[in-house]
Enzyme design. Structure first.
Site, short mmCIF file in Angstrom:
data_model
loop_
_atom_site.label_atom_id
_atom_site.label_comp_id
_atom_site.label_asym_id
_atom_site.label_seq_id
_atom_site.Cartn_x
_atom_site.Cartn_y
_atom_site.Cartn_z
N LYS A 180 14.79 7.86 -14.66
CA LYS A 180 13.65 8.63 -13.28
C LYS A 180 13.85 7.41 -12.89
CE LYS A 180 11.20 10.56 -17.05
NZ LYS A 180 10.68 11.39 -17.18
N GLU A 181 12.82 6.67 -12.23
CA GLU A 181 12.82 6.80 -10.62
C GLU A 181 14.00 6.01 -10.22
OE1 GLU A 181 9.97 8.34 -12.18
OE2 GLU A 181 8.87 8.85 -11.23
N ARG A 240 14.10 2.92 -16.32
CA ARG A 240 13.68 1.80 -16.79
C ARG A 240 13.45 1.34 -17.42
NH1 ARG A 240 9.00 6.89 -15.82
NH2 ARG A 240 8.06 6.48 -13.80
N ARG A 289 3.29 21.59 -10.19
CA ARG A 289 3.29 23.02 -10.48
C ARG A 289 2.19 24.19 -9.71
NH1 ARG A 289 4.76 19.69 -14.66
NH2 ARG A 289 6.51 19.77 -16.40
N SER A 340 13.25 17.53 -19.46
CA SER A 340 12.47 19.12 -19.77
C SER A 340 11.96 19.84 -18.57
CB SER A 340 11.19 18.63 -20.64
OG SER A 340 9.91 18.20 -19.94
N GLY A 394 -10.91 -16.27 13.92
CA GLY A 394 -11.02 -14.97 13.09
C GLY A 394 -10.20 -13.79 13.32
N HIS A 438 6.67 3.53 -8.82
CA HIS A 438 4.96 3.42 -9.01
C HIS A 438 4.15 2.81 -10.10
CE1 HIS A 438 4.48 7.26 -10.59
NE2 HIS A 438 5.93 7.76 -10.64
N ARG A 439 5.10 2.88 -11.46
CA ARG A 439 4.73 3.28 -12.27
C ARG A 439 4.65 1.51 -12.88
NH1 ARG A 439 2.55 7.22 -13.77
NH2 ARG A 439 3.47 9.51 -13.52
N ASP A 468 4.28 12.65 -3.97
CA ASP A 468 5.61 13.73 -4.34
C ASP A 468 4.59 15.00 -4.17
OD1 ASP A 468 6.96 11.87 -5.51
OD2 ASP A 468 6.47 12.03 -7.37
N LYS A 523 3.97 7.19 -4.55
CA LYS A 523 3.91 8.41 -5.42
C LYS A 523 3.51 8.68 -5.95
CE LYS A 523 8.76 9.33 -6.89
NZ LYS A 523 8.34 10.14 -7.83
N SER A 564 1.89 16.13 -12.16
CA SER A 564 2.21 17.16 -12.59
C SER A 564 1.93 18.40 -12.60
CB SER A 564 3.32 17.04 -13.64
OG SER A 564 3.78 15.92 -14.40
N ASP A 623 6.18 8.88 -19.76
CA ASP A 623 5.91 8.03 -18.69
C ASP A 623 4.76 6.78 -19.42
OD1 ASP A 623 7.65 9.63 -16.75
OD2 ASP A 623 5.81 10.94 -15.92
N ASN A 658 11.56 11.49 -3.69
CA ASN A 658 12.50 10.76 -4.89
C ASN A 658 11.40 11.47 -6.23
OD1 ASN A 658 13.83 9.30 -6.80
ND2 ASN A 658 12.81 7.85 -7.09
N ALA A 685 -13.52 -19.93 18.94
CA ALA A 685 -12.15 -19.45 20.08
C ALA A 685 -11.41 -20.16 19.64
CB ALA A 685 -12.92 -19.47 21.20
N1 LIG Z 1 -2.90 -18.23 18.69
C1 LIG Z 1 -3.85 -17.96 19.89
N2 LIG Z 1 -2.93 -17.76 20.56
C2 LIG Z 1 -3.84 -16.61 22.19
N3 LIG Z 1 -4.71 -16.82 21.73
C3 LIG Z 1 -5.37 -16.37 21.03
C4 LIG Z 1 -5.46 -17.16 19.49
N4 LIG Z 1 -5.91 -17.37 18.22
C5 LIG Z 1 -6.38 -16.45 19.13
N5 LIG Z 1 -6.36 -15.80 20.40
C6 LIG Z 1 -7.18 -14.89 20.89
O1 LIG Z 1 -8.29 -16.05 21.13
C7 LIG Z 1 -9.73 -14.74 21.36
C8 LIG Z 1 -10.52 -15.84 20.13
O2 LIG Z 1 -10.37 -15.76 19.01
P1 LIG Z 1 -10.96 -15.39 18.04
O3 LIG Z 1 -12.38 -14.22 18.22
O4 LIG Z 1 -10.86 -15.82 16.66
O5 LIG Z 1 -11.60 -17.09 17.31
P2 LIG Z 1 -12.62 -17.83 16.59
O6 LIG Z 1 -12.13 -19.23 16.48
O7 LIG Z 1 -12.66 -16.15 15.28
O8 LIG Z 1 -14.45 -17.40 17.71
P3 LIG Z 1 -15.90 -18.20 17.04
O9 LIG Z 1 -16.14 -18.83 16.32
O10 LIG Z 1 -16.45 -18.12 18.26
O11 LIG Z 1 -15.88 -16.51 15.68
C9 LIG Z 1 -8.81 -14.15 20.69
O12 LIG Z 1 -9.43 -12.67 22.11
C10 LIG Z 1 -8.39 -13.62 20.26
O13 LIG Z 1 -6.96 -13.06 20.67
#
Ligand SMILES: Nc1ncnc2c1ncn2[C@@H]1O[C@H](COP(=O)(O)OP(=O)(O)OP(=O)(O)O)[C@@H](O)[C@H]1O
Ligand SMILES: Nc1ccn([C@@H]2O[C@H](COP(=O)(O)O)[C@@H](O)[C@H]2O)c(=O)n1
Length: 666
Positions: free
Chosen positions: A352-353, A356, A30, A177, A463, A397-398, A52, A429, A26, A325, A94, A459
């Site tokens: 209000k939004e 409420r 203002r 108000s 991750g 938001h609230r 906002d 918001k 507010s 509010d 809004n 791999a």
């Molecule tokens: N389902 C998938 N299909 C194709 N490529 C994939 C898939 N999942 C992951 N990748 C690719 O494989 C590669 C390895 O993935 P990531 O690094 O996530 O593996 P990781 O299991 O975490 O490996 P690490 O254990 O060595 O850390 C990345 O380039 C990712 O984009």
């Protein structure tokens, strides 16, 4: 900000710490408008950065106002009472605090100098009445057209036309108000003579008018007030920049933390900085209502210290006309009381939004509460048997912020129920970082914080999958491999033999490891890239076979289990570190696929590699990881197996999210 479809909050049991409030919405809007209309340059400190204020800033720019931003300081070059652009089409989302004052200021500008302005917003804005302001402006002689439905935005303001300032401007004060505020801020633009505003009906939210008058005073306009019915802007009033001005913290936002302290600050008080005993905002009076419920509150000039006092809280009957509010927070606090609470004077909630009162009643009932409602009141019974509930937030938001407090349910009854907040990004918001701040203050039992484990060979995509899941659910991520990699890297740097358990384990126990912004740091050094080298991965699998190293890293990994939840990627997440995790996934892919993926990944990074070498390395690593005695790589007994050799990343993510959804109680 959590820009995701829903955010699940685990049951919470305590709160501790200090919060610095964002700037008041507010006050921010203002000040922005007054600074734009005034003569001179205004440096605004502590401006709220949220949707906002952003719509106000963008509108001012469209109108030809120059401003610059540096962090939370915005510097506005005032236009000295005349809008540079005579025509503009403004989208105001809004934001009522932008729509109403801009409507008044631009209607007067158009009348005086000629102009053509259109003001529009989101569909809900077009359902929020503005008739009383339109009537007042028309009474003044302004040309105001309602472009869709009479009495509602969008509006078109045109001119020139002659203004009738010799008779009092009449405006109703019993719906919002903000209509009076809008007139009081705009009329100094045309106050060549005394201009009188008369309020019809009982003025609601009077403290907001106090804010308007106080801020007008800072901009050199001294409005004379006779009771709450008559206001006079003296002849010759002109908005003049105060130079520098500071926005105090948002008192409505303080209500969530006052409630949090009252419910869950058990040992020492929660410290809320940004508002206090000398606050301009009426919503600071929320503290009186919270205290009446039993909160133990101490006020300092710019801070509040709140902890649990009476327990359970006391049910209250409270006239909330001055704190509309913040009053929403009382409705959720009422669930933790010893008897029913009735909140009255909340008729403005209906416009209000969202509506409420209806929204609050519906969502409280989902938690299991008994709720009655009337045109301008709500009555809430305390709750003992809480149900897990998915709370709809109605783009309000609230609703999102006050229902976060429902996750404290283990304090208020039997059992412990998670709470889902739908569309958590609606807090943008007024408080984009609300949930991050909330999570920084609350505490849960580790066992209540959900963990999704993703284990599997190198791999396989762990991750990648973990990052995507964490993103989708708003969870933290633990890349446990990075801990072993960092240990190996540090050991190599120190010239240690990687098989020397007695030398490597103490190093692991004292790693100055830090994760920030997707990067990994050892001390001050960014080691993200260094750790991803294949040689370091192989070294990691060597040190990871040492039981003392695994032991040294155990507690560190447990520390990643934080509210709202964790996705943990590694080899033994499900078997050794988080054996109680509600979802464990063992992710595999054929060795050939994994070698290809790693090859592609390395080539993409510009690192030369050959597939045969990679295949041999990863098979060696798999063998070592599977055959070591300490926490070998293997699926947990209750793990779900996912072979993603023929799945895309998206399909793998969808599969795990579907498994997760099956487990949730919503
Ligand atoms: N389902 C998938 N299909 C194709 N490529 C994939 C898939 N999942 C992951 N990748 C690719 O494989 C590669 C390895 O993935 P990531 O690094 O996530 O593996 P990781 O299991 O975490 O490996 P690490 O254990 O060595 O850390 C990345 O380039 C990712 O984009
Ligand atoms: N929970 C874990 C995680 C990793 N390791 C070992 O570290 C090596 C590197 O892991 P990446 O996931 O980053 O490739 C891995 O080969 C394992 O030997 C572990 O033992 N436990």
């Amino acid at each position: 900000m959590f820009n995701i479809p829903f955010l699940d909050l685990p049951p919470l049991r305590a709160a501790l710490g200090t919060v610095t409030l964002p700037g008041s919405k507010s006050i921010s809007n203002r000040i922005l408008l007054m600074a734009a209309l005034a003569e001179g340059r205004t440096e605004i400190h502590g401006l709220l950065a949220a949707d906002d204020t952003q719509v106000m800033l963008e509108s001012l720019r469209t109108l030809g106002v120059q401003w610059t931003r540096d962090g939370d300081t915005v510097t506005v070059d005032g236009m000295g009472g005349r809008v540079p652009q005579a025509q503009a089409d403004l989208f105001l989302g809004n934001a009522g605090t932008a729509m109403r004052p801009l409507a008044a200021a631009l209607a007067l500008m158009a009348a005086r100098y000629g102009g053509d302005y259109q003001l529009r917003g989101v569909p809900r804005m077009h359902e929020r009445p503005i008739r009383d302001l339109v009537d007042a402006l028309r009474g003044l002689g302004c040309q105001v057209d309602c472009l869709a439905q009479a009495g509602y935005p969008p509006l078109r303001l045109t001119g020139p036309s002659s203004l009738h300032l010799d008779t009092p401007v009449r405006v109703r004060g019993d719906v919002s108000s903000q209509f009076l505020t809008a007139l009081l801020m705009a009329l100094p633009l045309v106050a060549q003579r005394d201009v009188v505003v008369e309020v019809e009906g009982e003025l609601i939210s009077k403290p907001y008018i106090d804010i308007t008058l106080a801020l007008l005073g800072r901009f050199g306009v001294r409005v004379q007030r006779d009771g709450w019915q008559r206001f006079t802007i003296p002849a010759g009033s002109r908005l003049q920049s105060p130079g520098r001005i500071h926005v105090e913290g948002d008192a409505s936002a303080a209500s969530y933390f006052i409630a949090l302290g009252a419910l869950a600050a058990l040992g020492e008080p929660l410290r809320i900085e940004g508002v206090g005993s000398d606050a301009l905002q009426g919503d600071v009076r929320f503290a009186d209502a919270a205290a009446a419920m039993g909160a133990d509150i101490r006020l300092e000039p710019n801070a509040l210290l709140v902890q649990r006092g009476r327990w359970p809280l006391r049910g209250i009957e409270w006239d909330c006309i001055a704190i509309p509010d913040a009053a929403m927070t009382l409705a959720v606090m009422a669930l933790f009381a010893d008897g029913p609470s009735k909140l009255t004077g909340i008729g403005s909630w209906r416009v209000k939004e969202t509506d409420r009162i209806a929204a609050m009643a519906t969502e409280l009932r989902k938690l299991g509460a008994t709720v009655d409602e009337g045109p301008d009141w709500i009555r809430v019974e305390p709750l003992r048997e809480w149900r897990p509930a998915s709370i709809r937030t109605y783009d309000d938001h609230r609703m999102a912020m006050c229902f976060s407090l429902a996750a404290l349910n283990p304090l208020g009854g039997h059992g412990a129920a998670p709470v889902r907040i739908e569309d958590p990004a609606c807090v943008a918001k007024t408080y984009p970082d609300y949930f991050e701040t909330f999570f920084g203050l609350v505490q849960a039992d580790a066992a209540d914080v959900p963990v999704i484990c993703i284990d599997g060979p190198t791999a396989s995509g762990k991750g990648t999958l973990a990052d995507e899941l964490a993103q989708a659910l708003g969870f933290w991520v633990l890349d446990s491999g990075a801990l072993y990699r960092a240990t190996a890297w540090a050991a190599l740097q120190a010239g240690l033999d990687l098989n020397d358990e007695a030398a490597v384990a103490p190093l692991a126990a004292t790693l100055p490891l830090r994760f920030a912004g997707g990067q990994v740091y050892l001390g001050e050094e960014n080691v993200t890239e260094a750790l991803r080298q294949e040689a370091v991965g192989l070294g990691a699998s060597t040190v990871a076979a040492l039981p003392a190293v695994r032991q040294a890293l155990h507690a560190l990994q447990l520390g990643f289990r934080r509210v709202p939840g964790l996705v943990a990627d590694g080899r033994d997440m499900g078997t050794a570190i988080f054996p109680d995790a509600p979802l464990k996934v063992f992710l595999t892919a054929s060795a050939a696929q994994r070698a290809q993926r790693r090859h592609k990944q390395l080539i993409f990074k510009g690192v030369s590699a050959n597939i045969e070498g990679l295949l041999a390395d990863l098979e060696a690593r798999d063998l070592r990881d599977k055959t070591r005695s300490a926490s070998p790589l293997k699926p947990a007994q209750d793990a779900r197996l996912l072979d993603n050799s023929d799945l895309t990343i998206e399909a793998s993510v969808d599969q795990v999210l579907a498994w997760w959804a099956d487990q949730r109680p919503f």
